[in-house]
Design an enzyme around this catalytic site. Structure first.
Site, mmCIF file in Angstrom:
data_model
loop_
_atom_site.group_PDB
_atom_site.id
_atom_site.type_symbol
_atom_site.label_atom_id
_atom_site.label_comp_id
_atom_site.label_asym_id
_atom_site.label_seq_id
_atom_site.Cartn_x
_atom_site.Cartn_y
_atom_site.Cartn_z
ATOM 1 N N ASP A 1 0.830 -1.211 0.000
ATOM 2 C CA ASP A 1 0.000 0.000 0.000
ATOM 3 C C ASP A 1 0.864 1.261 0.000
ATOM 4 O O ASP A 1 0.548 2.249 -0.677
ATOM 5 C CB ASP A 1 -0.921 -0.001 1.225
ATOM 6 C CG ASP A 1 -2.104 -0.950 1.065
ATOM 7 O OD1 ASP A 1 -2.439 -1.281 -0.086
ATOM 8 O OD2 ASP A 1 -2.684 -1.368 2.092
ATOM 9 N N THR A 2 1.950 1.235 0.767
ATOM 10 C CA THR A 2 2.857 2.389 0.805
ATOM 11 C C THR A 2 3.483 2.628 -0.565
ATOM 12 O O THR A 2 3.579 3.768 -1.031
ATOM 13 C CB THR A 2 3.977 2.156 1.843
ATOM 14 O OG1 THR A 2 3.385 1.937 3.128
ATOM 15 C CG2 THR A 2 4.910 3.362 1.917
ATOM 16 N N SER B 1 2.178 1.893 -3.408
ATOM 17 C CA SER B 1 1.130 2.460 -4.261
ATOM 18 C C SER B 1 0.976 3.951 -4.027
ATOM 19 O O SER B 1 0.814 4.737 -4.973
ATOM 20 C CB SER B 1 -0.207 1.750 -3.996
ATOM 21 O OG SER B 1 -0.116 0.376 -4.272
ATOM 22 N N GLU B 2 1.021 4.356 -2.751
ATOM 23 C CA GLU B 2 0.894 5.779 -2.422
ATOM 24 C C GLU B 2 2.026 6.596 -3.054
ATOM 25 O O GLU B 2 1.810 7.669 -3.623
ATOM 26 C CB GLU B 2 0.920 5.959 -0.904
ATOM 27 C CG GLU B 2 -0.274 5.397 -0.177
ATOM 28 C CD GLU B 2 -1.504 6.285 -0.310
ATOM 29 O OE1 GLU B 2 -1.351 7.438 -0.763
ATOM 30 O OE2 GLU B 2 -2.594 5.822 0.034
ATOM 31 N N PHE B 3 3.245 6.087 -2.983
ATOM 32 C CA PHE B 3 4.393 6.833 -3.515
ATOM 33 C C PHE B 3 4.375 6.883 -5.043
ATOM 34 O O PHE B 3 4.755 7.891 -5.640
ATOM 35 C CB PHE B 3 5.698 6.226 -3.016
ATOM 36 C CG PHE B 3 6.129 6.758 -1.681
ATOM 37 C CD1 PHE B 3 6.657 8.034 -1.569
ATOM 38 C CD2 PHE B 3 5.969 6.012 -0.527
ATOM 39 C CE1 PHE B 3 7.049 8.550 -0.347
ATOM 40 C CE2 PHE B 3 6.360 6.517 0.699
ATOM 41 C CZ PHE B 3 6.900 7.787 0.795
#
Length: 756
Positions: free
Chosen positions: A75-76, A78-80
């Site tokens: 998920d991290t 994907s955020e970046f």
């Protein structure tokens, strides 16, 4: 490097074991370089929220074996990735046996992880994670190989990230700085002198300044003088030295009449002097620093390696050119104001410019600024071609001081190479320039030490293209040009009967590839008293254009050292031509029938190439070439039954290397092995090289078409002679050498024999 109010770098990883080993070392390395870092990872008890790392500029993702099992890490990531278009830099790191292909294709442990995810999460979410991994694996990153230490791997990652964080946009600096740090670490207990060496514009000053900023905090006093040569000439370094010492020395009185480095005794000091050009300046400025504390460092930058050694540096670090990736990034930032060219055509043109500039940062920036208004690929390329013919003033200024510092001998060698010999085998260049009286063994070494050229692994003399064009522009700026290489100018010169001013010309190299055949004026060479080098050629000898000569043509310059004329229409050398200075005679595909020079000397002739000269009937004059080293008589075949005579008296011609004599089937004697041949011998053979023996180095003679009937005594003993297939030999004089004979099964056998 200044730190921001937010963290510069975010490191994401999976697993407590990764954090306690690799990530801990990476974190410490960043902090040693004053780079602020925040850790992510799924090993923390509190989930990391996106808002806590929005200010980060670089996202380092460490792919270990268990990374893909972590929902939080995916998920991290994907955020970046969603922030990438906003300028965020993502640096993938492959650690612990993980490879780029594993991440991109989700195989091995990554495949197992996604098999589990498929049973737990929605297909859309799993597909998004897969897409994120594939995109991230397509970005430039770092992969640990089995031969690499973790510490070295960490330092390379840190150097890469620091370049991304550098507000000045410097590229390649920190990876070079890492190499300098390694040298300094091995010499930390002594007063160490280090030299940074390289051509103008390669980045010596930038790297020295970066080293100073990074290292100065570790010294009790530090001193940096940029453009030392210019400042010294103005007298400013003394003033700077006194002003600096008044500031850094506790208790130092500003009323003291003079201050010297004697006041720095027993202190650990860092000195950086940029652009040192001679020993006397260095010694007069830093002559009293020997009393400083062990651990002190002097860093000097210079474009002249000899100066660095005179200053007694322990090590010389040659500042390397930017690699293609680094060079394209730098050019793109200057030209397009972005990391990479936006399309394939712009990338292709950018690669051509990068190759031409040889990875020189200053040159790349200059070309980028000159071309920034040309947005279309065809416009860029057309403008760049103009710049090559007429280099920008900034490029000329970059090398003008280096050129002005050369003595007359070095300048002549430099210009001859730039105009005529760039990319040529060094042995050939040395031979010709030595014949010109230029002492090339010393001169070429000095030019290499001054970063103006180099000798490649293939033993070729190489000069960067943009240096070559700058040197040629220096020639063009003179009122009377001594060297000519442009076909249009040369054609005009050779067609014209006006010889006024021709006496200054020293070299003519005419590439006839795109030249329409024309008539050479019979007086074209009359006043060229100083012409040393004449070459009329084509990269493909067979397609070279033949120039037309009038019957009245009867003279060539007396000073010629190189006579290279492909498809020469002359049947013999001009009667009035005196070849006493000639070093190389290179006339393939010529119409020559003989080499008659009368009583004139050929003592300086060291190389001759008459290959494919099918009308050649006699070469008796080669007996006068007592210093001949190379001969090429390949494919010298005449339709007539005439025999090409090359007999000599009681002397023989010594040569060290024979290039080729295939299909030379009309010779009665041969300059390498035949001496006082009895009767006609037709032969074809080729010397392929040298063979190493336990006792000596000897030459191997390999007949390729063996039609010998008689073999005389060898002119030198200790040779290998391959006689396999020589079925027509009837007589051999006394010779002592090793015979290689093929047996009936085609396998070689040998024996050392004396044969009469």
């Amino acid at each position: 490097m200044a730190t921001s109010s937010t963290d510069d770098v975010f490191i994401d990883f999976s697993g407590i074991e990764t954090r306690n080993s690799f990530v801990t070392h990476l974190l410490a390395a960043f902090r040693r370089r004053s780079v602020s870092v925040r850790l992510g990872g799924d090993c923390t008890n509190v989930a990391t929220q996106p808002k806590t790392y929005e200010g980060c500029k670089v996202f380092v993702v460490v792919f270990s074996e268990n990374y893909a099992f972590s929902k939080q890490c995916l998920d991290t990531l994907s955020e970046f990735l969603e922030r990438k278009d906003d300028g965020l830099v993502i640096v993938p790191v492959y650690y612990g046996g993980v490879t780029e292909s594993m991440v991109k294709q989700q195989t091995d442990r990554f495949g197992v992880a996604f098999s589990q995810h498929g049973n737990k999460y929605l297909n859309d979410r799993v597909a998004k994670w897969r897409d994120c991994l594939t995109k991230t694996a397509g970005l430039p990153g770092h992969e640990l190989n089995l031969q690499q230490e973790d510490s070295e791997f960490v330092e390379k990652i840190v150097a890469d990230v620091r370049e991304e964080l550098d507000a000045t946009g410097k590229i390649g600096v920190y990876s070079r700085l890492l190499e300098i740090e390694k040298l300094l670490c091995t010499q930390c207990h002594k007063f160490y002198h280090l030299g940074l060496w390289g051509m103008p514009g390669i980045g010596k000053t930038t790297i020295a300044e970066a080293a100073f900023k990074q290292m100065s905090k570790d010294f009790e006093a530090s001193f940096f003088v940029e453009e030392f040569y210019k400042e010294y000439r103005k007298g400013r370094p003394y003033k700077q030295r006194e002003e600096y010492l008044k500031k850094v020395l506790k208790g130092g009185s500003s009323k003291e009449p003079t201050l010297s480095f004697e006041t720095l005794r027993k202190k650990k000091v860092l000195f950086v002097l940029d652009d040192v050009r001679n020993l006397m300046d260095f010694e007069s400025f830093l002559g009293d620093v020997e009393g400083v504390s062990p651990g002190s460092v002097i860093i000097l930058t210079s474009r002249d390696k000899q100066v660095l050694y005179q200053c007694q540096v322990e090590d010389v670090f040659e500042v390397p050119s930017l690699n293609e990736k680094e060079a394209i990034r730098l050019f793109s930032r200057t030209m397009f104001l972005q990391e990479w060219p936006s399309d394939v055509k712009l990338m292709d043109v950018s690669k051509k410019i990068v190759k031409y500039a040889g990875g020189n940062p200053k040159a790349l920036c200059l070309y980028g600024r000159e071309l920034e208004e040309k947005k279309k690929p065809e416009e860029m390329e057309a403008e760049f071609e103009k710049m090559k013919k007429c280099p920008p003033q900034e490029i000329l200024s970059l090398f003008r001081s280096s050129y002005d510092a050369l003595n007359d001998n070095e300048r002549s060698i430099f210009m001859d190479i730039a105009c005529f010999f760039n990319g040529e085998p060094s042995d050939n260049v040395m031979r010709i320039l030595e014949g010109c009286g230029f002492f090339p063994h010393v001169g070429i070494d000095r030019l290499a030490e001054r970063s103006l050229l180099s000798i490649s692994k293939e033993k070729k003399v190489e000069m960067q293209n943009f240096i070559q064009d700058a040197a040629r522009e220096f020639v063009n700026q003179t009122s009377r040009r001594r060297r000519l290489w442009e076909p249009s100018r040369i054609r005009l010169l050779l067609e014209n009967d006006n010889s006024k001013g021709n006496e200054v010309i020293e070299g003519i190299f005419l590439d006839t590839t795109n030249v329409v055949t024309f008539d050479v004026n019979h007086k074209a060479f009359e006043n060229m008293y100083n012409l040393r080098l004449l070459k009329i050629y084509s990269p493909n000898s067979e397609t070279a254009q033949e120039l037309r000569l009038p019957k009245e043509f009867h003279s060539l310059p007396y000073e010629l050292r190189l006579l290279h004329w492909e498809k020469c229409p002359m049947r013999s050398l001009p009667v009035e031509f005196d070849p006493r200075h000639l070093v190389e005679l290179n006339m393939p595909y010529s119409q020559l029938q003989s080499l008659s020079v009368g009583t004139k000397s050929l003592a300086k002739l060291r190389m001759i190439n008459l290959s494919h000269s099918q009308k050649l009937l006699e070469v008796d004059e080669l007996a006068k070439a007592c210093n001949l080293e190379k001969i090429d008589l390949q494919a010298v075949v005449s339709p007539e039954s005439t025999t090409c005579s090359m007999t000599s008296s009681r002397t023989y011609i010594r040569t060290r290397k024979l290039l080729s004599s295939k299909s030379t089937n009309r010779l009665t004697s041969h300059p390498r092995i035949l001496h006082k041949a009895k009767g006609r011998v037709s032969f074809t053979h080729q010397l392929l090289g040298r063979a190493q023996t336990p006792s000596s180095t000897t030459e191997v003679l390999r007949p390729s078409i063996c039609t010998y009937h008689f073999i005389p005594a060898l002119v030198e003993v200790g040779q290998f002679l391959n006689l396999s297939g020589c079925t027509n030999i009837q007589e051999m004089q006394m010779i002592t050498y090793t015979l290689f004979l093929e047996n009936e099964f085609g396998r070689p056998s040998n024996s050392e024999s004396s044969i009469a």
